[in-house]
Design a protein around this motif. Structure first.
Motif, PDB file in Angstrom:
ATOM      1  N   GLY A  52      45.362  36.086  44.199  1.00  0.00           N
ATOM      2  CA  GLY A  52      46.163  37.299  44.328  1.00  0.00           C
ATOM      3  C   GLY A  52      45.286  38.523  44.467  1.00  0.00           C
ATOM      4  N   VAL A  53      45.910  39.638  44.770  1.00  0.00           N
ATOM      5  CA  VAL A  53      45.216  40.928  44.897  1.00  0.00           C
ATOM      6  C   VAL A  53      45.884  41.917  43.957  1.00  0.00           C
ATOM      7  CG1 VAL A  53      44.681  42.849  46.432  1.00  0.00           C
ATOM      8  CG2 VAL A  53      44.530  40.496  47.276  1.00  0.00           C
ATOM      9  N   ILE A  62      40.415  40.917  43.044  1.00  0.00           N
ATOM     10  CA  ILE A  62      40.865  39.570  43.411  1.00  0.00           C
ATOM     11  C   ILE A  62      41.127  38.788  42.127  1.00  0.00           C
ATOM     12  CG2 ILE A  62      40.389  37.539  44.825  1.00  0.00           C
ATOM     13  CD1 ILE A  62      40.353  40.233  46.319  1.00  0.00           C
ATOM     14  N   THR A  63      42.280  38.145  42.067  1.00  0.00           N
ATOM     15  CA  THR A  63      42.605  37.340  40.888  1.00  0.00           C
ATOM     16  C   THR A  63      42.702  35.870  41.264  1.00  0.00           C
ATOM     17  OG1 THR A  63      45.002  37.664  41.232  1.00  0.00           O
ATOM     18  CG2 THR A  63      43.862  39.236  39.811  1.00  0.00           C
ATOM     19  N   LEU A  64      42.165  35.039  40.412  1.00  0.00           N
ATOM     20  CA  LEU A  64      42.286  33.585  40.521  1.00  0.00           C
ATOM     21  C   LEU A  64      43.105  33.144  39.320  1.00  0.00           C
ATOM     22  CD1 LEU A  64      38.551  32.790  41.409  1.00  0.00           C
ATOM     23  CD2 LEU A  64      40.437  33.307  42.973  1.00  0.00           C
ATOM     24  N   ASP A  65      44.384  32.877  39.560  1.00  0.00           N
ATOM     25  CA  ASP A  65      45.362  32.720  38.476  1.00  0.00           C
ATOM     26  C   ASP A  65      45.369  34.031  37.670  1.00  0.00           C
ATOM     27  OD1 ASP A  65      46.032  30.220  39.378  1.00  0.00           O
ATOM     28  OD2 ASP A  65      44.665  29.183  38.027  1.00  0.00           O
ATOM     29  N   ASN A  66      45.006  33.963  36.398  1.00  0.00           N
ATOM     30  CA  ASN A  66      44.999  35.179  35.581  1.00  0.00           C
ATOM     31  C   ASN A  66      43.596  35.741  35.364  1.00  0.00           C
ATOM     32  OD1 ASN A  66      47.808  35.107  35.192  1.00  0.00           O
ATOM     33  ND2 ASN A  66      47.578  33.603  33.535  1.00  0.00           N
ATOM     34  N   ARG A  67      42.627  35.201  36.099  1.00  0.00           N
ATOM     35  CA  ARG A  67      41.248  35.644  35.940  1.00  0.00           C
ATOM     36  C   ARG A  67      40.850  36.568  37.083  1.00  0.00           C
ATOM     37  NH1 ARG A  67      38.325  29.782  34.754  1.00  0.00           N
ATOM     38  NH2 ARG A  67      39.756  29.064  33.123  1.00  0.00           N
ATOM     39  N   LYS A  68      40.076  37.589  36.754  1.00  0.00           N
ATOM     40  CA  LYS A  68      39.574  38.489  37.782  1.00  0.00           C
ATOM     41  C   LYS A  68      38.245  37.956  38.316  1.00  0.00           C
ATOM     42  CE  LYS A  68      41.768  42.744  36.117  1.00  0.00           C
ATOM     43  NZ  LYS A  68      41.534  44.151  35.685  1.00  0.00           N
ATOM     44  N   LEU A  69      38.122  37.972  39.632  1.00  0.00           N
ATOM     45  CA  LEU A  69      36.909  37.482  40.279  1.00  0.00           C
ATOM     46  C   LEU A  69      35.732  38.396  39.967  1.00  0.00           C
ATOM     47  CD1 LEU A  69      35.650  35.428  42.285  1.00  0.00           C
ATOM     48  CD2 LEU A  69      36.293  37.010  44.121  1.00  0.00           C
ATOM     49  N   GLY A  74      27.792  39.020  37.796  1.00  0.00           N
ATOM     50  CA  GLY A  74      28.727  39.239  36.702  1.00  0.00           C
ATOM     51  C   GLY A  74      29.483  40.542  36.772  1.00  0.00           C
ATOM     52  N   THR A  75      29.353  41.269  37.888  1.00  0.00           N
ATOM     53  CA  THR A  75      30.064  42.536  38.058  1.00  0.00           C
ATOM     54  C   THR A  75      31.484  42.264  38.538  1.00  0.00           C
ATOM     55  OG1 THR A  75      27.967  43.539  38.718  1.00  0.00           O
ATOM     56  CG2 THR A  75      29.967  44.810  39.157  1.00  0.00           C
ATOM     57  N   LEU A  76      32.411  43.076  38.100  1.00  0.00           N
ATOM     58  CA  LEU A  76      33.794  42.926  38.542  1.00  0.00           C
ATOM     59  C   LEU A  76      33.867  43.097  40.059  1.00  0.00           C
ATOM     60  CD1 LEU A  76      36.790  42.586  37.726  1.00  0.00           C
ATOM     61  CD2 LEU A  76      36.910  45.085  37.570  1.00  0.00           C
ATOM     62  N   PHE A  77      34.503  42.145  40.725  1.00  0.00           N
ATOM     63  CA  PHE A  77      34.619  42.153  42.180  1.00  0.00           C
ATOM     64  C   PHE A  77      35.777  43.069  42.569  1.00  0.00           C
ATOM     65  CE2 PHE A  77      35.681  40.866  46.382  1.00  0.00           C
ATOM     66  CZ  PHE A  77      34.585  40.209  46.927  1.00  0.00           C
ATOM     67  N   LYS A  78      35.463  44.179  43.214  1.00  0.00           N
ATOM     68  CA  LYS A  78      36.516  45.094  43.653  1.00  0.00           C
ATOM     69  C   LYS A  78      36.100  45.781  44.945  1.00  0.00           C
ATOM     70  CE  LYS A  78      34.921  48.722  40.438  1.00  0.00           C
ATOM     71  NZ  LYS A  78      35.350  49.646  39.363  1.00  0.00           N
ATOM     72  N   ALA A  85      40.462  42.996  50.808  1.00  0.00           N
ATOM     73  CA  ALA A  85      40.805  42.243  49.608  1.00  0.00           C
ATOM     74  C   ALA A  85      41.667  41.032  49.947  1.00  0.00           C
ATOM     75  CB  ALA A  85      41.528  43.146  48.613  1.00  0.00           C
ATOM     76  N   LEU A  86      42.634  41.213  50.842  1.00  0.00           N
ATOM     77  CA  LEU A  86      43.490  40.099  51.256  1.00  0.00           C
ATOM     78  C   LEU A  86      42.684  39.029  51.993  1.00  0.00           C
ATOM     79  CD1 LEU A  86      46.617  42.087  52.490  1.00  0.00           C
ATOM     80  CD2 LEU A  86      46.493  40.617  50.462  1.00  0.00           C
ATOM     81  N   ALA A  87      41.714  39.461  52.804  1.00  0.00           N
ATOM     82  CA  ALA A  87      40.872  38.505  53.526  1.00  0.00           C
ATOM     83  C   ALA A  87      40.015  37.688  52.570  1.00  0.00           C
ATOM     84  CB  ALA A  87      40.003  39.239  54.536  1.00  0.00           C
ATOM     85  N   VAL A  88      39.468  38.347  51.553  1.00  0.00           N
ATOM     86  CA  VAL A  88      38.663  37.633  50.553  1.00  0.00           C
ATOM     87  C   VAL A  88      39.537  36.662  49.767  1.00  0.00           C
ATOM     88  CG1 VAL A  88      37.314  37.895  48.437  1.00  0.00           C
ATOM     89  CG2 VAL A  88      36.942  39.459  50.361  1.00  0.00           C
ATOM     90  N   ALA A  89      40.735  37.112  49.371  1.00  0.00           N
ATOM     91  CA  ALA A  89      41.654  36.238  48.646  1.00  0.00           C
ATOM     92  C   ALA A  89      42.032  35.023  49.492  1.00  0.00           C
ATOM     93  CB  ALA A  89      42.905  37.016  48.250  1.00  0.00           C
ATOM     94  N   THR A  90      42.173  35.227  50.803  1.00  0.00           N
ATOM     95  CA  THR A  90      42.486  34.123  51.710  1.00  0.00           C
ATOM     96  C   THR A  90      41.350  33.115  51.751  1.00  0.00           C
ATOM     97  OG1 THR A  90      43.859  35.580  53.074  1.00  0.00           O
ATOM     98  CG2 THR A  90      43.103  33.534  54.084  1.00  0.00           C
ATOM     99  N   GLU A  91      40.104  33.600  51.725  1.00  0.00           N
ATOM    100  CA  GLU A  91      38.962  32.685  51.697  1.00  0.00           C
ATOM    101  C   GLU A  91      39.017  31.781  50.466  1.00  0.00           C
ATOM    102  OE1 GLU A  91      35.182  34.625  54.068  1.00  0.00           O
ATOM    103  OE2 GLU A  91      35.370  35.021  51.924  1.00  0.00           O
ATOM    104  N   TRP A  92      39.324  32.359  49.314  1.00  0.00           N
ATOM    105  CA  TRP A  92      39.391  31.571  48.089  1.00  0.00           C
ATOM    106  C   TRP A  92      40.592  30.639  48.102  1.00  0.00           C
ATOM    107  CZ3 TRP A  92      35.943  31.158  44.100  1.00  0.00           C
ATOM    108  CH2 TRP A  92      34.858  32.042  44.138  1.00  0.00           C
TER     109      TRP A  92
END
Length: 289
Positions: A52-53, A62-69, A74-78, A85-92
Motif C-alpha cells: 500500500g501507499v 510504502i507499506t507491506l501489510d502493516n509495516r513501513k518499508l 534502515g531509513t524510512l522509505f518515503k 510511490a505507486l510504482a515502487v509499491a507495484t514492484e513489491w
C-alpha cells in the motif's frame, strides 16, 4: 602433463567454499576429484500479503501489510511523488514466493537517493555523466568493416543529428582510434541541461547512461525522440549486426536485451517522475447546515 599415466587425476570444481575430496574408479584408472562447495544466500521469502501507499506529512510511504518499508540503511522509505510511490509499491506487489531485489530497479534508485551510500553530490554525478560524452557508444564507428559502418551511419547518425539540433551542440562521430572531439562549449551546454534537474533525477540519468554507455541515447530517449526499446537496440547495434550474420542464441541474447530494457525504462521513468511538481490539497468537508 597428464596424470592419468600415474592413475591419479585431480579436478577442481568451483561450487563452494568447503572442500571435499572424493575418489572414484573406472577400470584401471583411479580418479580423485576435489569438490569445492560454495553456499549462496537464498533470496528472502515474501513475508507480506499486500502492499500500500500511505500519505504522511507531505511524503508518500510504502507499506507491506502493516509495516513501513525501509531502505538498506534502515531509513524510512518515503518519496515526494505519488506516482513514484505507486510504482515502487507495484514492484513489491509483483514479487512471487521470493523477493527478487535485482529486478526492483525503482526501489533501488529510491534507496540510493535516500541513503546516498557513496556520499556524492549532484555536481559530482553531473561531472561523471559529462565524462561519458567523449566516449559515447554511438560516436565510435567501425573502421574495419564497411558494411557495419554503413549500418551505424544509417541508424546512429540521425540520432546524433537530432541531439545536436535539440541541444545546439556540434558532436561528430569518429572512425579512428582517437576519441571524438567535444568542445568545452558543448560540454557546458549539456551540463546546464542536467543541472536544471534535481538530485533524484540526476541519479536516474546516471543509471541510464551507465546502462546504455551513451549520454546521447539517454537524453534523446528522455526527450522522447526515441523509445526505450529503440535506445537499447541502438546501444547494442554491433551485437545485433553480428547476430544477424552468425545467428542468435535466443535465451542468452533475449534475456540480456530485456534486462537492459527494464533497467533503462526504470531509469527514464524515474527521471520523469522526479522532474514534475506535485501538490496535494486536502478536501475540505462541507459545512453542516
Amino acid at each position: 602433463m597428464l596424470r592419468q599415466s600415474l592413475g591419479v587425476c585431480r579436478t577442481l570444481v568451483s561450487v563452494g567454499a568447503k572442500n571435499e575430496l572424493r575418489s572414484c574408479g573406472h577400470g584401471s584408472v583411479s580418479t580423485k576429484i576435489l569438490f569445492q562447495k560454495r553456499f549462496y544466500a537464498a533470496p528472502p521469502k515474501r513475508f507480506y500479503k499486500k502492499t500500500g501507499v500511505l500519505y504522511n506529512d507531505g511524503s508518500y510511504e510504502i507499506t507491506l501489510d502493516n509495516r513501513k518499508l525501509k531502505t538498506p540503511a534502515g531509513t524510512l522509505f518515503k518519496v515526494s511523488n505519488e506516482a513514484l510511490a505507486l510504482a515502487v509499491a507495484t514492484e513489491w506487489d509483483a514479487q512471487k514466493k521470493v523477493i527478487n531485489q535485482s529486478s526492483m530497479h525503482l526501489t533501488a534508485l529510491c534507496s540510493t537517493c535516500i541513503d546516498n551510500p557513496n556520499h556524492v553530490t549532484k555536481e559530482d554525478l553531473i561531472q561523471k555523466i559529462i565524462s561519458f560524452l567523449s566516449t559515447d557508444t554511438i560516436l565510435f564507428h567501425s573502421s574495419e568493416d564497411d558494411e557495419l559502418y554503413k549500418f551505424q551511419q544509417s541508424e546512429w547518425q540521425p540520432v546524433v543529428d537530432k541531439f545536436n539540433e535539440k541541444f545546439s551542440v556540434n558532436l561528430a562521430p569518429s572512425r579512428h582510434l582517437g576519441m571524438p572531439q567535444v568542445s568545452d562549449q558543448d560540454r557546458n551546454t549539456v551540463q546546464k541541461y542536467l543541472a536544471s534537474h534535481n538530485f533524484w533525477a540526476i541519479i536516474g540519468f546516471s543509471f541510464a547512461v551507465e546502462s546504455l554507455k551513451s549520454v546521447i541515447l539517454t537524453l534523446t530517449c528522455k526527450e522522447r525522440f526515441i523509445s526505450v526499446e529503440k535506445a537499447v537496440l541502438l546501444s547494442r547495434l554491433e551485437e545485433e549486426f553480428q547476430t544477424g550474420h552468425w545467428g542468435r542464441v535466443e535465451w542468452a541474447h533475449d534475456v540480456s536485451q530485456l534486462d537492459l530494457q527494464a533497467r533503462v525504462a526504470a531509469a527514464i521513468m524515474f527521471v520523469y517522475l522526479n522532474s514534475v511538481e506535485e501538490t496535494v490539497k486536502m478536501k475540505k468537508s462541507a459545512p453542516i447546515t
